[in-house]
Design a protein around this motif. Structure first.
Motif, mmCIF file in Angstrom:
data_model
loop_
_atom_site.group_PDB
_atom_site.id
_atom_site.type_symbol
_atom_site.label_atom_id
_atom_site.label_comp_id
_atom_site.label_asym_id
_atom_site.label_seq_id
_atom_site.Cartn_x
_atom_site.Cartn_y
_atom_site.Cartn_z
ATOM 1 N N MET A 53 0.745 -1.119 0.190
ATOM 2 C CA MET A 53 0.047 0.042 0.009
ATOM 3 C C MET A 53 0.907 1.319 0.109
ATOM 4 O O MET A 53 1.541 1.300 0.608
ATOM 5 C CB MET A 53 -0.811 -0.004 1.230
ATOM 6 N N ASP B 220 2.976 0.818 3.371
ATOM 7 C CA ASP B 220 2.541 -0.201 4.411
ATOM 8 C C ASP B 220 1.913 -1.436 3.631
ATOM 9 O O ASP B 220 2.014 -1.483 2.396
ATOM 10 C CB ASP B 220 0.946 0.286 4.857
ATOM 11 N N ALA C 62 -0.410 -4.955 3.797
ATOM 12 C CA ALA C 62 -1.621 -5.638 4.535
ATOM 13 C C ALA C 62 -2.107 -6.911 3.693
ATOM 14 O O ALA C 62 -1.329 -7.339 2.844
ATOM 15 C CB ALA C 62 -2.882 -4.725 4.039
ATOM 16 N N LYS D 224 -9.592 -6.939 5.323
ATOM 17 C CA LYS D 224 -8.205 -6.390 5.154
ATOM 18 C C LYS D 224 -7.551 -6.054 6.470
ATOM 19 O O LYS D 224 -8.284 -5.315 7.369
ATOM 20 C CB LYS D 224 -8.272 -5.313 4.155
ATOM 21 N N ASN D 225 -6.392 -6.012 6.779
ATOM 22 C CA ASN D 225 -5.614 -5.638 8.007
ATOM 23 C C ASN D 225 -4.261 -5.502 7.745
ATOM 24 O O ASN D 225 -3.560 -6.171 6.785
ATOM 25 C CB ASN D 225 -5.569 -6.677 9.143
ATOM 26 N N THR D 226 -3.547 -4.230 8.129
ATOM 27 C CA THR D 226 -2.265 -3.829 7.817
ATOM 28 C C THR D 226 -1.394 -4.562 8.738
ATOM 29 O O THR D 226 -1.723 -4.853 10.164
ATOM 30 C CB THR D 226 -1.992 -2.361 7.862
ATOM 31 N N PHE E 169 0.957 2.873 11.172
ATOM 32 C CA PHE E 169 1.203 3.876 10.223
ATOM 33 C C PHE E 169 1.360 5.091 10.734
ATOM 34 O O PHE E 169 1.927 6.119 9.880
ATOM 35 C CB PHE E 169 0.073 3.868 9.076
ATOM 36 N N ARG F 81 -3.344 0.853 13.059
ATOM 37 C CA ARG F 81 -3.322 0.187 11.874
ATOM 38 C C ARG F 81 -4.718 0.410 11.224
ATOM 39 O O ARG F 81 -5.676 0.822 11.639
ATOM 40 C CB ARG F 81 -3.304 -1.313 12.291
#
Length: 109
Positions: A26, A53, A55, A79-81, A85, A97
């Motif tokens: 990302m 980032d 994810a 979705k999860n990072t 950040f 996150r």
């Protein structure tokens, strides 16, 4: 460039089921922030967040065929990072996150 795996069943009746798992790089192009007291609305906070980032994503869904090449696609996703950040090194216990869950509905022709 996303990297992932997509698994799909053979067509059962008119329906195909699928699962999609992957990793998404990302790049942040914009960052706006609001405060809870309303004094700051859509302030530019780009200097306070990281530019890159990564994810992971998981999707489950099905495709229903109407015949020929027309179909309806229904997907539930999450979705999860991986990375924090924010750039604030003075607060190591804070971890920001991006988590996202949703439903997608589409039609293919």
């Amino acid at each position: 460039i996303p990297l992932g795996l997509k698994f799909a069943t053979r067509e059962i009746g008119y329906t195909t089921y699928f699962a999609d798992f992957g990793v998404l790089p990302m790049i942040r192009t914009r960052a706006d922030g609001n405060t809870s007291d309303g004094q700051h609305v859509k302030d530019n906070i780009f200097k306070e967040v990281t530019r890159f980032d990564v994810a992971y994503q998981a999707e489950l869904g099905f495709k229903y065929s109407f015949g020929n090449k027309t179909c309806m696609i229904f997907t539930v996703y999450y979705k999860n990072t991986f990375l924090d950040f924010t750039k604030d090194l003075n607060k190591p216990n804070e971890n920001s996150r991006i988590n996202q869950a949703g439903i997608k509905l589409g039609f293919g022709f």
